[in-house]
Enzyme design. Structure first.
Site, PDB file in Angstrom:
ATOM      1  N   LYS A 175      27.243  -4.992 -70.504  1.00 30.67           N
ATOM      2  CA  LYS A 175      26.908  -6.764 -71.278  1.00 30.67           C
ATOM      3  C   LYS A 175      26.986  -7.232 -69.268  1.00 30.67           C
ATOM      4  CE  LYS A 175      26.756  -6.560 -75.697  1.00 30.67           C
ATOM      5  NZ  LYS A 175      26.756  -4.751 -75.323  1.00 30.67           N
TER       6      LYS A 175
HETATM    7  C1  LIG Z   1      24.049  -8.076 -81.062  1.00 32.45           C
HETATM    8  C2  LIG Z   1      26.085  -7.699 -80.876  1.00 32.45           C
HETATM    9  N1  LIG Z   1      26.739  -7.904 -81.481  1.00 32.45           N
HETATM   10  C3  LIG Z   1      28.160  -7.796 -81.058  1.00 32.45           C
HETATM   11  C4  LIG Z   1      28.596  -6.878 -80.726  1.00 32.45           C
HETATM   12  C5  LIG Z   1      30.134  -5.892 -80.171  1.00 32.45           C
HETATM   13  O1  LIG Z   1      30.461  -6.278 -79.263  1.00 32.45           O
HETATM   14  P1  LIG Z   1      31.401  -5.739 -78.906  1.00 32.45           P
HETATM   15  O2  LIG Z   1      31.195  -4.395 -78.454  1.00 32.45           O
HETATM   16  O3  LIG Z   1      32.516  -6.838 -77.456  1.00 32.45           O
HETATM   17  O4  LIG Z   1      32.804  -5.840 -79.625  1.00 32.45           O
HETATM   18  C6  LIG Z   1      27.640  -6.155 -79.718  1.00 32.45           C
HETATM   19  C7  LIG Z   1      28.230  -5.107 -78.743  1.00 32.45           C
HETATM   20  O5  LIG Z   1      27.223  -4.262 -77.982  1.00 32.45           O
HETATM   21  C8  LIG Z   1      26.020  -6.674 -79.439  1.00 32.45           C
HETATM   22  O6  LIG Z   1      25.229  -5.890 -78.748  1.00 32.45           O
END
Ligand SMILES: Cc1ncc(COP(=O)(O)O)c(C=O)c1O
Length: 389
Positions: free
Chosen positions: A192
């Protein structure tokens, strides 16, 4: 010449390594001063309240709870997202409903959302997903939210560093979200825009909302770890509401603090790579066959992903061949209704989401990371040219 270009590589250097090791030496590993500093940096950057958490999924889950989503409430989101978005709705007891996306950006199509609302759907909340880092049409969404009375939870997992009409994602966009209930959720997963290894941030203008989320992130108990074990007079803490174990560690926060100091520089490098891909694809005459996403005016992406649509119907073949040639790729995303669990549970019919259904077979993400060299972008595009033939 055989090369390996990874899909992603995090930008970690000695500064981050030193920041993390200094926490390990400090004797305070979690929910302490580094977490507080990391949250303060977000507050300075966005002008809102910030709660550091263990993931963006946790931030989405808590957002829905603090915004009042109750079991059985409808929550609308995009089918072109990571499963986490819908998992969070399920965790909150909500009933997920999908809205099709725009062809150009793969963000929720606000006209289709309005159609759903006009036909009588009454969501408690809508989760716009800022796909690949480009913000959704937040003015159109805010208009609908006011008219149909729903809360907004921005899934900004991809979008730290993005702007909409000159306002940063997560700031509430000046007057645009100001009279609405809303939160924004960021992810710090390694690929990210900034990383803490694993982690997330929930931000909100509403202080009570943010404090409620903080309470719930730590078992619903009235004291954070540093208050329980730190230098404070004796007292009994208490559990006052439902809680979860969603807090961030100081080890992660130390990494995040270093990364936040570089956010602008990392963003600039991502933007340059995006620009170079677009220029090269155009120069090589490939941009119709391998079409990049549209960039809307007055929106600055966080350039999290470089997604193209492969228009000859052979996306999987392109993906396989690029991988065979040492180029990392991703698929963002195969729409959620194609996943067996969601399909079986909700019976979502691909024909109800024609754009998402089509692009699911076209999207291909090419490598993009801040330390990627120009030559590596040229190499990746050169390989695409060879595949074309
Ligand atoms: C669009 C989207 N939402 C939510 C998430 C969830 O993030 P996390 O892994 O920090 O929980 C991701 C993770 O890749 C994502 O791409």
């Amino acid at each position: 010449m055989e090369r390996h270009i990874p899909f992603f590589r995090p930008s970690i250097n000695e500064e981050e390594i030193e920041a993390v090791t200094s926490v390990l030496r400090s004797g305070w590993l979690t929910s302490g001063p580094k977490v507080k500093t990391f949250e303060d940096l977000f507050t300075q950057y966005l002008g809102v309240q910030a709660v550091a958490l263990s993931s963006c999924t946790a931030a989405l889950h808590l957002s829905l709870l603090v915004l009042g989503v109750k079991p059985g409430d409808t929550v609308i989101t995009s089918p072109i997202t990571f499963p986490a978005t819908v998992n969070a709705i399920e965790m909150a007891g909500g009933v997920p409903l999908l809205c099709d996306v725009e062809e150009g950006t793969l963000n929720i199509d606000m006209e289709k959302l309005e159609d759903l609302l006009k036909k009588g759907t009454r969501p408690k909340a809508v989760i716009p997903v800022h796909f690949a880092g480009q913000p959704c049409d937040m003015e159109a969404l805010a208009y609908l939210a006011k008219r149909y009375q729903f809360a907004i939870v921005e899934d900004a997992a991809h979008a730290l560093g993005a702007t909409y009409k000159e306002h940063r994602t997560g700031s509430g966009y000046g007057p645009i979200l100001s009279s609405l209930p809303w939160t924004t959720c960021f992810s710090f997963y390694p690929n990210k825009p900034t990383t803490t290894g694993e982690g997330g941030m929930l931000v909100a203008a509403d202080k009570m909302l943010a404090e409620r989320a903080r309470l719930m992130s730590n078992h619903g108990i009235t004291a954070q770890a540093w208050e329980r074990y730190g230098d404070v007079p004796f007292y009994h803490w208490e559990t006052v509401c439902q809680g979860f174990k969603y807090n961030m560690s100081d080890i992660s926060a130390a990494l995040g603090i270093s990364q936040m100091g570089k956010l602008e520089a990392l963003h600039k490098r991502r933007a340059n790579i995006d620009r170079l891909y677009r220029r090269l694809l155009k120069e090589k005459g490939l941009n119709r066959l391998v079409a990049p996403l549209e960039q809307k005016p007055h929106r600055m992406s966080a350039f999290h992903l470089f997604v193209v649509k492969v228009m000859d119907g052979k996306r999987d073949l392109w993906a396989k061949r690029l991988k065979d040639r040492g180029i990392g790729i991703g698929i963002h995303y195969r729409a959620l209704f194609y996943h067996s669990y969601f399909h079986q549970r909700y019976g979502w019919d691909p024909q109800s989401y024609p754009t998402a259904a089509r692009v699911s077979h076209q999207v291909l993400s090419l490598p993009l990371y801040p330390d990627m060299k120009e030559k590596e972008v040229e190499y990746a595009v050169g390989e695409l040219c060879q595949l074309e033939g």
